[in-house]
Design a protein around this motif. Structure first.
Motif, PDB file in Angstrom:
ATOM      1  N   ALA A 164       0.825  -1.204   0.000  1.00  0.00           N
ATOM      2  CA  ALA A 164       0.000   0.000   0.000  1.00  0.00           C
ATOM      3  C   ALA A 164       0.859   1.253   0.000  1.00  0.00           C
ATOM      4  O   ALA A 164       1.924   1.310   0.622  1.00  0.00           O
ATOM      5  CB  ALA A 164      -0.918   0.009   1.216  1.00  0.00           C
ATOM      6  N   ALA A 165       0.390   2.254  -0.702  1.00  0.00           N
ATOM      7  CA  ALA A 165       1.012   3.577  -0.665  1.00  0.00           C
ATOM      8  C   ALA A 165      -0.109   4.610  -0.723  1.00  0.00           C
ATOM      9  O   ALA A 165      -0.962   4.515  -1.601  1.00  0.00           O
ATOM     10  CB  ALA A 165       1.964   3.760  -1.846  1.00  0.00           C
ATOM     11  N   PRO A 166      -0.134   5.524   0.244  1.00  0.00           N
ATOM     12  CA  PRO A 166       0.848   5.778   1.290  1.00  0.00           C
ATOM     13  C   PRO A 166       0.827   4.705   2.385  1.00  0.00           C
ATOM     14  O   PRO A 166      -0.162   4.035   2.591  1.00  0.00           O
ATOM     15  CB  PRO A 166       0.422   7.132   1.863  1.00  0.00           C
ATOM     16  N   SER A 216      -7.635   4.334   3.339  1.00  0.00           N
ATOM     17  CA  SER A 216      -8.118   4.219   1.950  1.00  0.00           C
ATOM     18  C   SER A 216      -7.256   3.246   1.160  1.00  0.00           C
ATOM     19  O   SER A 216      -7.765   2.396   0.414  1.00  0.00           O
ATOM     20  CB  SER A 216      -8.101   5.597   1.271  1.00  0.00           C
ATOM     21  N   ALA A 217      -5.928   3.356   1.319  1.00  0.00           N
ATOM     22  CA  ALA A 217      -5.014   2.450   0.607  1.00  0.00           C
ATOM     23  C   ALA A 217      -5.185   1.014   1.090  1.00  0.00           C
ATOM     24  O   ALA A 217      -5.136   0.063   0.301  1.00  0.00           O
ATOM     25  CB  ALA A 217      -3.573   2.914   0.788  1.00  0.00           C
ATOM     26  N   ALA A 218      -5.408   0.845   2.398  1.00  0.00           N
ATOM     27  CA  ALA A 218      -5.598  -0.498   2.946  1.00  0.00           C
ATOM     28  C   ALA A 218      -6.855  -1.147   2.379  1.00  0.00           C
ATOM     29  O   ALA A 218      -6.879  -2.361   2.122  1.00  0.00           O
ATOM     30  CB  ALA A 218      -5.671  -0.439   4.470  1.00  0.00           C
ATOM     31  N   LYS A 219      -7.902  -0.362   2.174  1.00  0.00           N
ATOM     32  CA  LYS A 219      -9.134  -0.909   1.589  1.00  0.00           C
ATOM     33  C   LYS A 219      -8.875  -1.438   0.175  1.00  0.00           C
ATOM     34  O   LYS A 219      -9.385  -2.499  -0.204  1.00  0.00           O
ATOM     35  CB  LYS A 219     -10.220   0.169   1.541  1.00  0.00           C
ATOM     36  N   LYS A 230      -2.019 -16.682  -2.959  1.00  0.00           N
ATOM     37  CA  LYS A 230      -1.403 -16.142  -4.174  1.00  0.00           C
ATOM     38  C   LYS A 230      -1.104 -14.655  -4.069  1.00  0.00           C
ATOM     39  O   LYS A 230      -0.220 -14.143  -4.757  1.00  0.00           O
ATOM     40  CB  LYS A 230      -2.322 -16.380  -5.387  1.00  0.00           C
ATOM     41  N   MET A 231      -1.880 -13.954  -3.207  1.00  0.00           N
ATOM     42  CA  MET A 231      -1.739 -12.497  -3.154  1.00  0.00           C
ATOM     43  C   MET A 231      -1.823 -12.031  -1.707  1.00  0.00           C
ATOM     44  O   MET A 231      -2.790 -12.320  -1.005  1.00  0.00           O
ATOM     45  CB  MET A 231      -2.835 -11.846  -3.996  1.00  0.00           C
ATOM     46  N   LEU A 232      -0.798 -11.321  -1.245  1.00  0.00           N
ATOM     47  CA  LEU A 232      -0.712 -10.827   0.129  1.00  0.00           C
ATOM     48  C   LEU A 232      -0.589  -9.309   0.115  1.00  0.00           C
ATOM     49  O   LEU A 232       0.237  -8.749  -0.617  1.00  0.00           O
ATOM     50  CB  LEU A 232       0.500 -11.437   0.838  1.00  0.00           C
ATOM     51  N   GLY A 233      -1.386  -8.647   0.919  1.00  0.00           N
ATOM     52  CA  GLY A 233      -1.280  -7.195   1.059  1.00  0.00           C
ATOM     53  C   GLY A 233      -0.394  -6.828   2.231  1.00  0.00           C
ATOM     54  O   GLY A 233      -0.368  -7.526   3.251  1.00  0.00           O
ATOM     55  N   ILE A 234       0.348  -5.742   2.082  1.00  0.00           N
ATOM     56  CA  ILE A 234       1.181  -5.218   3.173  1.00  0.00           C
ATOM     57  C   ILE A 234       0.945  -3.722   3.277  1.00  0.00           C
ATOM     58  O   ILE A 234       0.948  -3.000   2.268  1.00  0.00           O
ATOM     59  CB  ILE A 234       2.684  -5.473   2.929  1.00  0.00           C
ATOM     60  N   THR A 235       0.743  -3.256   4.517  1.00  0.00           N
ATOM     61  CA  THR A 235       0.740  -1.828   4.774  1.00  0.00           C
ATOM     62  C   THR A 235       1.437  -1.599   6.105  1.00  0.00           C
ATOM     63  O   THR A 235       1.808  -2.548   6.796  1.00  0.00           O
ATOM     64  CB  THR A 235      -0.682  -1.243   4.761  1.00  0.00           C
ATOM     65  N   ALA A 236       1.620  -0.333   6.475  1.00  0.00           N
ATOM     66  CA  ALA A 236       2.314  -0.004   7.716  1.00  0.00           C
ATOM     67  C   ALA A 236       1.670   1.220   8.344  1.00  0.00           C
ATOM     68  O   ALA A 236       1.302   2.166   7.646  1.00  0.00           O
ATOM     69  CB  ALA A 236       3.801   0.272   7.445  1.00  0.00           C
ATOM     70  N   GLY A 237       1.524   1.171   9.661  1.00  0.00           N
ATOM     71  CA  GLY A 237       0.981   2.309  10.390  1.00  0.00           C
ATOM     72  C   GLY A 237       1.895   3.519  10.314  1.00  0.00           C
ATOM     73  O   GLY A 237       3.061   3.422   9.922  1.00  0.00           O
ATOM     74  N   ALA A 238       1.363   4.667  10.719  1.00  0.00           N
ATOM     75  CA  ALA A 238       2.068   5.938  10.534  1.00  0.00           C
ATOM     76  C   ALA A 238       3.327   6.075  11.385  1.00  0.00           C
ATOM     77  O   ALA A 238       4.120   6.996  11.179  1.00  0.00           O
ATOM     78  CB  ALA A 238       1.121   7.105  10.832  1.00  0.00           C
ATOM     79  N   SER A 239       3.528   5.154  12.342  1.00  0.00           N
ATOM     80  CA  SER A 239       4.745   5.198  13.168  1.00  0.00           C
ATOM     81  C   SER A 239       5.770   4.151  12.768  1.00  0.00           C
ATOM     82  O   SER A 239       6.808   4.022  13.416  1.00  0.00           O
ATOM     83  CB  SER A 239       4.374   4.997  14.651  1.00  0.00           C
ATOM     84  N   ALA A 240       5.480   3.381  11.720  1.00  0.00           N
ATOM     85  CA  ALA A 240       6.364   2.277  11.335  1.00  0.00           C
ATOM     86  C   ALA A 240       7.305   2.699  10.206  1.00  0.00           C
ATOM     87  O   ALA A 240       6.858   3.128   9.151  1.00  0.00           O
ATOM     88  CB  ALA A 240       5.536   1.079  10.888  1.00  0.00           C
ATOM     89  N   PRO A 241       8.623   2.576  10.406  1.00  0.00           N
ATOM     90  CA  PRO A 241       9.582   2.983   9.371  1.00  0.00           C
ATOM     91  C   PRO A 241       9.620   2.009   8.200  1.00  0.00           C
ATOM     92  O   PRO A 241       9.301   0.819   8.337  1.00  0.00           O
ATOM     93  CB  PRO A 241      10.923   3.002  10.111  1.00  0.00           C
ATOM     94  N   GLU A 242      10.044   2.509   7.053  1.00  0.00           N
ATOM     95  CA  GLU A 242      10.070   1.708   5.824  1.00  0.00           C
ATOM     96  C   GLU A 242      11.008   0.512   5.943  1.00  0.00           C
ATOM     97  O   GLU A 242      10.782  -0.526   5.305  1.00  0.00           O
ATOM     98  CB  GLU A 242      10.492   2.590   4.645  1.00  0.00           C
TER      99      GLU A 242
END
Length: 323
Positions: free
Chosen positions: A20-22, A217-220, A272-284
């Motif tokens: 996800a981005a952002p 929104s990106a997570a959705k 087959k398909m995995l989503g990844i996102t990160a909370g606003a305090s998690a570094p890249e």
């Protein structure tokens, strides 16, 4: 002459990873971390920080290694050393006490949280009782309640709370919200308040911060396509927990992890398909660590799913800009 070795076949199954981005750090978190780092450059170690500067163990440990000392209360900070207040905001009593003691203090409160503080002061000054939508015990809620006199605000956590609240006769009302809430949940609570109290005063502009809204929104979008979603963040991070809820409400399995070490491959299973996102305090760096760990078990194909681009930046406190 030795026979040529045959190529070893790669038995790893394929996995498309939707990133996800952002995601990850927002402007308020960037600013808070930079305040601690600049304070260490300016004053030298130790620099004291009241509470976790942001809700992420990796970030806190990295700053601790540079000389930051994290404490729960101001009385744990010795005289003569600077203290930084966390990004979540603090009650007015805290900087007032620091000033009385003559401590050098730096306020790393996110400017969007500070905006909510000022709105609380204005609404109370105008004679309104505030219904504050948020989560009990969260530092941001504690900090906002601490901006006004006790009894000036009532915490509303759910639609049921909104239905149950009974104002004093003739009491004028306003509502404000924590910045890291579920956009959908908050909209439902607000709708209940506005139905019950048509004259209630809404905040000027959205209180839920741009970063929280954007990440949800990106997570959705990724959750709608993925078989499962990993959210990288801390268990005490409100915005990270909301990302898990966003995915689950779309019927997608979701799990919060802090680092790649917490990946449960049995839970991921044969997908087959995995989503990844990160909370606003998690570094890249934590996101990259998760992708690298997945690549040990899968032939990973990365796809960034961008829903918007962020360019927000906040100024540092006076005196730290040129350090």
């Amino acid at each position: 002459m030795a026979a040529a070795s045959s190529p070893v076949s790669d038995t790893r199954p394929p996995l498309t990873v939707l990133i996800a981005a952002p995601r990850g750090f927002c402007a308020g978190v960037d600013r808070a971390i930079m305040i601690v780092e600049r304070a260490l450059e300016k004053y030298g170690a130790p620099v004291y920080v009241r509470h976790e500067i942001v809700h992420n163990r990796f970030v806190v440990d990295a700053l601790r290694a540079k000389g930051a000392v994290f404490v729960d209360e101001l009385d744990e900070c010795p005289d003569g050393r600077p203290v930084v207040f966390s990004a979540h905001g603090v009650p007015k009593l805290i900087p007032a006490t620091a000033q009385e003691r003559g401590l050098d203090y730096l306020d790393a409160t996110c400017p969007l949280v500070s905006k909510v503080h000022r709105q609380a002061e204005r609404q109370v000054a105008a004679g309104r009782h505030i219904l504050f939508i948020g989560h009990k015990g969260h530092p941001e809620v504690i900090g906002t309640f601490g901006q006004v006199a006790e009894g000036s605000m009532t915490l509303i956590e759910t639609e049921a709370d909104a239905e149950a609240f009974t104002p004093q006769p003739g009491q004028a009302l306003a509502f404000l919200t924590q910045t890291t809430l579920s956009v959908d949940d908050t909209a439902a609570i607000v709708a209940t308040l506005e139905r019950r109290f048509p004259d209630i005063i809404a905040p000027k502009g959205e209180d839920i911060c741009y970063a929280t809204s954007n990440r949800q929104s990106a997570a959705k979008v990724i959750a709608a396509r993925a078989d499962a979603v990993l959210v990288i963040g801390a268990p005490n991070s409100s915005n990270s927990l909301r990302l898990v809820e966003v995915a689950e409400r779309l019927g997608t399995r979701a799990r919060l992890i802090q680092t790649a070490a917490e990946i449960d491959f049995d839970w991921i299973g044969d997908i087959k398909m995995l989503g990844i996102t990160a909370g606003a305090s998690a570094p890249e760096i934590l996101v990259r660590g998760v992708v690298e760990k997945l690549a040990e078990r899968f032939i990973v194909t990365e796809e960034e799913v961008r829903t918007t681009t962020e360019d927000m930046a906040f100024k540092l406190p006076r005196g730290l800009e040129a350090v």
